[in-house]
Design a protein around this motif. Sequence first.
Motif, PDB file in Angstrom:
ATOM      1  N   MET A   1       8.371   7.751   5.408  1.00  0.00           N
ATOM      2  CA  MET A   1       7.563   6.730   5.970  1.00  0.00           C
ATOM      3  C   MET A   1       7.652   5.502   5.078  1.00  0.00           C
ATOM      4  SD  MET A   1       3.780   7.363   6.714  1.00  0.00           S
ATOM      5  CE  MET A   1       2.764   6.212   7.017  1.00  0.00           C
ATOM      6  N   LYS A   2       8.104   4.530   5.655  1.00  0.00           N
ATOM      7  CA  LYS A   2       8.317   3.293   4.953  1.00  0.00           C
ATOM      8  C   LYS A   2       7.200   2.337   5.314  1.00  0.00           C
ATOM      9  CE  LYS A   2      11.930   0.505   3.615  1.00  0.00           C
ATOM     10  NZ  LYS A   2      13.137   0.240   3.269  1.00  0.00           N
ATOM     11  N   LEU A   3       6.620   1.693   4.229  1.00  0.00           N
ATOM     12  CA  LEU A   3       5.521   0.736   4.455  1.00  0.00           C
ATOM     13  C   LEU A   3       6.097  -0.662   4.560  1.00  0.00           C
ATOM     14  CD1 LEU A   3       2.909   1.979   1.842  1.00  0.00           C
ATOM     15  CD2 LEU A   3       2.896   2.411   4.265  1.00  0.00           C
ATOM     16  N   THR A   4       5.483  -1.366   5.410  1.00  0.00           N
ATOM     17  CA  THR A   4       5.918  -2.749   5.569  1.00  0.00           C
ATOM     18  C   THR A   4       5.301  -3.585   4.446  1.00  0.00           C
ATOM     19  OG1 THR A   4       4.075  -3.349   6.957  1.00  0.00           O
ATOM     20  CG2 THR A   4       6.067  -2.549   8.067  1.00  0.00           C
ATOM     21  N   ARG A   6       3.398  -6.088   4.670  1.00  0.00           N
ATOM     22  CA  ARG A   6       2.000  -6.367   4.978  1.00  0.00           C
ATOM     23  C   ARG A   6       1.141  -5.173   4.597  1.00  0.00           C
ATOM     24  NH1 ARG A   6      -0.478  -7.583  10.874  1.00  0.00           N
ATOM     25  NH2 ARG A   6      -2.491  -8.142  10.107  1.00  0.00           N
ATOM     26  N   GLU A   7       1.561  -3.944   4.852  1.00  0.00           N
ATOM     27  CA  GLU A   7       0.791  -2.744   4.502  1.00  0.00           C
ATOM     28  C   GLU A   7       0.712  -2.590   2.993  1.00  0.00           C
ATOM     29  OE1 GLU A   7       3.020   0.185   6.617  1.00  0.00           O
ATOM     30  OE2 GLU A   7       1.673   0.113   8.351  1.00  0.00           O
ATOM     31  N   ARG A   8       1.825  -2.842   2.297  1.00  0.00           N
ATOM     32  CA  ARG A   8       1.820  -2.744   0.832  1.00  0.00           C
ATOM     33  C   ARG A   8       0.834  -3.744   0.235  1.00  0.00           C
ATOM     34  NH1 ARG A   8       7.679  -3.555  -0.809  1.00  0.00           N
ATOM     35  NH2 ARG A   8       8.176  -3.297   1.336  1.00  0.00           N
ATOM     36  N   THR A   9       0.813  -4.918   0.754  1.00  0.00           N
ATOM     37  CA  THR A   9      -0.112  -5.933   0.264  1.00  0.00           C
ATOM     38  C   THR A   9      -1.541  -5.492   0.524  1.00  0.00           C
ATOM     39  OG1 THR A   9       1.525  -7.625   0.831  1.00  0.00           O
ATOM     40  CG2 THR A   9      -0.681  -8.382   0.378  1.00  0.00           C
ATOM     41  N   LEU A  10      -1.793  -4.885   1.664  1.00  0.00           N
ATOM     42  CA  LEU A  10      -3.132  -4.415   2.004  1.00  0.00           C
ATOM     43  C   LEU A  10      -3.558  -3.287   1.070  1.00  0.00           C
ATOM     44  CD1 LEU A  10      -4.692  -5.594   4.473  1.00  0.00           C
ATOM     45  CD2 LEU A  10      -4.448  -3.331   5.439  1.00  0.00           C
ATOM     46  N   TRP A  11      -2.634  -2.353   0.869  1.00  0.00           N
ATOM     47  CA  TRP A  11      -2.961  -1.247  -0.054  1.00  0.00           C
ATOM     48  C   TRP A  11      -3.168  -1.783  -1.477  1.00  0.00           C
ATOM     49  CZ3 TRP A  11      -4.846   3.230   0.837  1.00  0.00           C
ATOM     50  CH2 TRP A  11      -4.601   3.880   2.026  1.00  0.00           C
ATOM     51  N   LEU A  12      -2.439  -2.737  -1.887  1.00  0.00           N
ATOM     52  CA  LEU A  12      -2.595  -3.335  -3.211  1.00  0.00           C
ATOM     53  C   LEU A  12      -3.966  -3.996  -3.333  1.00  0.00           C
ATOM     54  CD1 LEU A  12      -1.170  -3.923  -5.915  1.00  0.00           C
ATOM     55  CD2 LEU A  12      -0.420  -6.072  -4.910  1.00  0.00           C
TER      56      LEU A  12
END
Length: 176
Positions: A1-4, A6-12
């Motif tokens: 599962m690869k995060l986009t 935008r998702e990485r920024t949100l998780w950060l």
Amino acid sequence: MKLTKRERTLWLIVGITVCGMLAFNFIYRNLDRLQGSGVDASGLEETRRLLRSGRNIVARRQAAEKVLVKLQARFLDTSNPDTAKIQLLKEVETLIKQVGLPVEQKNLLQLEPNIIGVAIEGNAEPATLIRFLHASATSRWGLNLKRLQTHTNEKTKQLKYQIILQLLLVEKKADQ
């Protein structure tokens, strides 16, 4: 599962927020302890001064009690005046024997409620009488001379004397 991206920024952002909240709660809860652990120099010095003064007061009280015991030893106890009179008479008789003062008459006196005395009279040489007066003033109880009457006999060069020595009675504590 690869995060986009935008998702990485949100998780950060979520991770930084959670870590920030944990750090804030930890610091906020322990803030009182952290502030109390810092030593206030003026408050510490004041506390030390108070502790020293407390020890100083205790030491002074103990020294004062020792002096009081020594001073009370110079007086007799008011609780039993008859015993005190006998002790005073024995002390005066001891002084009379030490000096060699000739005595014709001795009487015990109750001068005031807390003052007892001894009246003595007789004939003596002036030097002997002076030695007796000095011995009575420097005795362990420091007897006070209340009255001294002298009459000179020109023929024998002796003094006819009447002396009243007095001593104050004090109330002593039960433990002394």
